[in-house]
Design a protein around this motif. Structure first.
Motif, PDB file in Angstrom:
ATOM      1  N   ARG A  49       0.824  -1.203   0.000  1.00  0.00           N
ATOM      2  CA  ARG A  49       0.000   0.000   0.000  1.00  0.00           C
ATOM      3  C   ARG A  49       0.861   1.258   0.000  1.00  0.00           C
ATOM      4  NH1 ARG A  49      -2.550   2.115   5.469  1.00  0.00           N
ATOM      5  NH2 ARG A  49      -0.273   2.325   5.702  1.00  0.00           N
ATOM      6  N   THR A  56      -5.677  -0.084  -1.418  1.00  0.00           N
ATOM      7  CA  THR A  56      -5.918   1.159  -0.698  1.00  0.00           C
ATOM      8  C   THR A  56      -6.079   0.811   0.779  1.00  0.00           C
ATOM      9  OG1 THR A  56      -8.322   1.003  -0.889  1.00  0.00           O
ATOM     10  CG2 THR A  56      -7.137   2.076  -2.706  1.00  0.00           C
ATOM     11  N   THR A  57      -6.135   1.827   1.621  1.00  0.00           N
ATOM     12  CA  THR A  57      -6.288   1.570   3.054  1.00  0.00           C
ATOM     13  C   THR A  57      -7.579   0.825   3.340  1.00  0.00           C
ATOM     14  OG1 THR A  57      -4.982   3.507   3.667  1.00  0.00           O
ATOM     15  CG2 THR A  57      -6.481   2.638   5.334  1.00  0.00           C
TER      16      THR A  57
END
Length: 229
Positions: A49, A56-57
């Motif tokens: 990431r 994505t987070t």
């Protein structure tokens, strides 16, 4: 997170709190692995990431959630069930030990005592015939007594394996089916190889079960190891 907070009798408030607790744990884990990397999956996902070529987070949290619930708890319960079921049926355990038939044990356990309590329910929209078995319209597809007759609720590792829906089907087929089967085969095989005299230390009906509405399996498994090799 207390497993009792995700049971069939859980209140809405308890369920929300349990989800928040788990989400908080995962967020703290990501921060900890970003600060103190290790040789583990979470570190690899965090690194991907941060390097811009990974999830994505939000996707990262989703993967961790999926790995914990679908990739860990289900396999743990399948392994536990693969110990309890043969213990209930000593003749089947003897066959598994004599022929190293742990792959058959896993397949039959998944049919006999599946670790997932609720998943995508499948109902017939119209009457169909599957493998020669007629299924009426509106019938839930599950354990098939027409297919197995009186032995459908019996644990039998010698059954002919003609395919089942234990891991789903088509686009809903479980992406972790193969590693789950591998883990679930190696674990009892290794356990009984080390302790061939292993037996349950309590009555099988007394094994504490998960109260979860999603998965089912032993919370703990008291055993007597017997002599090792």
């Amino acid at each position: 997170m207390d497993v009792r907070a995700a049971g069939a009798t859980t209140t809405a408030e308890q369920a929300v709190t349990a989800r928040q607790d788990l989400t908080g744990y995962l967020r703290e884990l990501v921060v900890r692995r970003q600060r103190d990397p290790g040789d583990d999956l979470t570190t690899g996902l965090v690194r991907a990431r941060d390097e811009g070529d990974g999830p994505t987070t939000d996707e990262l949290f989703g993967v961790l959630w999926l790995m914990l619930v679908a990739g860990h708890e289900t396999t743990v319960h399948l392994i536990g069930n693969a110990v309890v079921a043969p213990a209930r049926h000593p003749d089947q355990l003897a066959l598994a030990l004599a022929g190293d038939r742990w792959a058959d044990v896993v397949e039959e356990t998944a049919r006999y005592r599946h670790p997932v309590m609720t998943t995508s329910f499948r109902f017939t929209l119209e009457g169909v015939v599957v493998a020669g078995v007629p299924i009426p319209r509106g019938r839930a597809v599950g354990v098939d007594f027409d297919r197995y007759g009186e032995t459908a609720d019996r644990f039998d590792i010698t059954r002919e394996r003609t395919g089942d829906l234990g891991s789903g089907h088509g686009p809903r087929y479980c992406i972790g089916a193969s590693p789950a089967r591998l883990e679930s085969r190696l674990a009892p095989a290794s356990l009984y190889r080390r302790f061939p005299g292993l037996s349950l230390a309590i009555d099988p009906d007394g094994v504490p079960q998960s109260p979860s509405f999603f998965t089912i399996g032993p919370l703990s498994l008291p055993v007597a190891l017997g002599p090792d090799r």
